[in-house]
Write a protein that holds these residues in place. Sequence first.
Motif, short mmCIF file in Angstrom:
data_model
loop_
_atom_site.label_atom_id
_atom_site.label_comp_id
_atom_site.label_asym_id
_atom_site.label_seq_id
_atom_site.Cartn_x
_atom_site.Cartn_y
_atom_site.Cartn_z
N GLN A 193 -34.65 108.35 6.76
CA GLN A 193 -36.00 107.80 6.84
C GLN A 193 -36.09 106.96 8.10
O GLN A 193 -35.46 105.92 8.22
N LEU A 194 -36.87 107.42 9.06
CA LEU A 194 -37.01 106.71 10.32
C LEU A 194 -38.03 105.60 10.18
O LEU A 194 -39.08 105.78 9.54
N PRO A 195 -37.77 104.45 10.79
CA PRO A 195 -38.67 103.31 10.65
C PRO A 195 -40.10 103.61 11.09
O PRO A 195 -41.04 103.14 10.49
N GLN A 196 -40.27 104.41 12.17
CA GLN A 196 -41.61 104.61 12.70
C GLN A 196 -42.46 105.53 11.82
O GLN A 196 -43.66 105.40 11.75
N GLY A 197 -41.82 106.49 11.19
CA GLY A 197 -42.59 107.51 10.51
C GLY A 197 -42.96 107.17 9.08
O GLY A 197 -44.03 107.51 8.60
N GLY A 198 -42.03 106.53 8.38
CA GLY A 198 -42.31 106.20 7.00
C GLY A 198 -42.14 107.39 6.07
O GLY A 198 -42.50 107.32 4.90
N HIS A 199 -41.61 108.53 6.53
CA HIS A 199 -41.41 109.72 5.72
C HIS A 199 -39.97 110.18 5.86
O HIS A 199 -39.30 109.89 6.84
N HIS A 200 -39.52 110.96 4.83
CA HIS A 200 -38.18 111.52 4.90
C HIS A 200 -38.18 112.76 5.78
O HIS A 200 -39.05 113.60 5.70
N HIS A 201 -37.18 112.86 6.65
CA HIS A 201 -37.04 114.01 7.52
C HIS A 201 -35.60 114.49 7.43
O HIS A 201 -34.68 113.71 7.25
N HIS A 202 -35.42 115.80 7.57
CA HIS A 202 -34.08 116.35 7.66
C HIS A 202 -33.72 116.41 9.14
O HIS A 202 -34.35 117.13 9.90
N LEU A 203 -32.72 115.64 9.54
CA LEU A 203 -32.31 115.57 10.93
C LEU A 203 -30.97 116.26 11.09
O LEU A 203 -30.04 116.05 10.31
N VAL A 204 -30.88 117.07 12.12
CA VAL A 204 -29.62 117.76 12.42
C VAL A 204 -29.11 117.24 13.75
O VAL A 204 -29.83 117.23 14.75
N TRP A 205 -27.87 116.78 13.77
CA TRP A 205 -27.25 116.17 14.94
C TRP A 205 -26.94 117.24 15.98
O TRP A 205 -26.24 118.21 15.70
N ILE A 206 -27.42 117.04 17.18
CA ILE A 206 -27.24 118.02 18.26
C ILE A 206 -26.00 117.69 19.05
O ILE A 206 -25.75 116.54 19.40
N TYR A 207 -25.25 118.72 19.38
CA TYR A 207 -24.08 118.55 20.22
C TYR A 207 -24.06 119.67 21.24
O TYR A 207 -24.87 120.59 21.20
N MET A 208 -23.09 119.62 22.20
CA MET A 208 -23.02 120.63 23.25
C MET A 208 -22.52 121.96 22.67
O MET A 208 -21.36 122.05 22.28
N ARG A 209 -23.39 122.94 22.59
CA ARG A 209 -22.99 124.28 22.20
C ARG A 209 -24.18 125.21 22.34
O ARG A 209 -25.29 124.77 22.62
N GLU A 210 -23.96 126.49 22.10
CA GLU A 210 -25.04 127.47 22.17
C GLU A 210 -25.35 127.95 20.76
O GLU A 210 -24.45 128.23 19.97
N LEU A 211 -26.63 128.03 20.44
CA LEU A 211 -27.04 128.45 19.11
C LEU A 211 -28.41 129.09 19.22
O LEU A 211 -29.30 128.56 19.89
N ASN A 212 -28.59 130.24 18.54
CA ASN A 212 -29.87 130.94 18.58
C ASN A 212 -30.34 131.18 20.02
O ASN A 212 -31.50 130.99 20.35
N TYR A 213 -29.38 131.54 20.90
CA TYR A 213 -29.67 131.84 22.31
C TYR A 213 -30.18 130.64 23.08
O TYR A 213 -30.76 130.78 24.16
N THR A 214 -29.99 129.44 22.54
CA THR A 214 -30.36 128.21 23.23
C THR A 214 -29.11 127.36 23.36
O THR A 214 -28.42 127.12 22.38
N ARG A 215 -28.83 126.90 24.58
CA ARG A 215 -27.64 126.09 24.82
C ARG A 215 -28.05 124.64 25.08
O ARG A 215 -28.97 124.37 25.83
N TYR A 216 -27.31 123.72 24.45
CA TYR A 216 -27.57 122.29 24.61
C TYR A 216 -26.40 121.63 25.33
O TYR A 216 -25.24 121.95 25.08
N GLU A 217 -26.72 120.72 26.22
CA GLU A 217 -25.71 119.87 26.84
C GLU A 217 -26.19 118.42 26.76
O GLU A 217 -27.36 118.14 27.02
N VAL A 218 -25.26 117.53 26.40
CA VAL A 218 -25.58 116.11 26.26
C VAL A 218 -24.81 115.35 27.32
O VAL A 218 -23.64 115.03 27.13
N PRO A 219 -25.41 115.06 28.48
CA PRO A 219 -24.68 114.34 29.55
C PRO A 219 -24.27 112.95 29.09
O PRO A 219 -24.84 112.37 28.16
N ASN A 220 -23.26 112.41 29.76
CA ASN A 220 -22.81 111.05 29.47
C ASN A 220 -23.92 110.04 29.78
O ASN A 220 -24.73 110.25 30.68
N LEU A 221 -23.91 108.97 29.02
CA LEU A 221 -24.84 107.89 29.31
C LEU A 221 -24.47 107.21 30.63
O LEU A 221 -23.30 107.19 31.02
#
Length: 286
Positions: A193-221
């Motif tokens: 439950q995120l403070p701003q929304g006030g509703h329950h959401h299903h959140l999936v944590w994103i990491y560096m990989r390819e899935l469903n033909y879409t690739r994600y990269e998370v650069p260093n801070l």
Amino acid sequence: MGRNGRSLHDASLRVMSLVLLMGGVGFCQSDEQDTDLPIFKRNYSVLNFIDVNTYKEIDCSAENYEDITWYKDGLRFPFGWDEDKLEDMGISLDSQNQTLTLRRAETGTEGNYTCVVSNQNGSIRRDLELRVIANEWIHEPILAFDSHCGERITHIGSNITFTCKFFIGPNGDEAVASWYYEERSQLEGKESQLPQGGHHHHLVWIYMRELNYTRYEVPNLWMDGKLLVVSLDIFNVTEPALGTYVLMVSNGIEPAAYHRITLSSRHRMPNGIGQFPIKGRQKIVP
């Protein structure tokens, strides 16, 4: 002129060289000093207060000089520190020794700085006291609005980058950020439950990989001055990659800050949500 008279004259010149500009009062120099000794180009203030992690330049630019020597608390540059320590503290001199740069001031850089400018006729000096204020940060991270951290519209098959900047206070080395995809179906994910929304959401944590033909990269801070920069690269955007992304940023002070970004297509809004990776976390690079 006798020895005592010459000493008194030299002492007068040294006193004059320490006069600081306050309220529009100029830097005092005698006619002889104007002719023979180096001359400072700019005015300065004897006492400086700056916040911790602030960029600071101490100027000692001069004319008619041959050498400039820097001291901190009586120690000649590099002030008793080795090269690694200077680099860690962000301290450097320019190629002509006229400007001392503190890329990110900290309590260890606080002190009394002196530059001595000399030529064959003598020397002049400047003394500056630097005080670093380590203000207590009592807030969660605060978003600095950026055009790349809001609603984004793209084409299927294109690449896109989210880049968000946050004020996080002095404890940048404690910052942690995580990217999530906000699912609207009942697929496996993390319910929150995120403070701003006030509703329950299903959140999936994103990491560096390819899935469903879409690739994600998370650069260093990384830090841009006082701002923490957090990015997410999305390559070959597919329809399952469209939707709402949630960024969580923490600086060790509760609650964490949450920010939503909506990604949509110019031609079609998403009609289904695919699976996304569940693990991933960013740690700041010192």
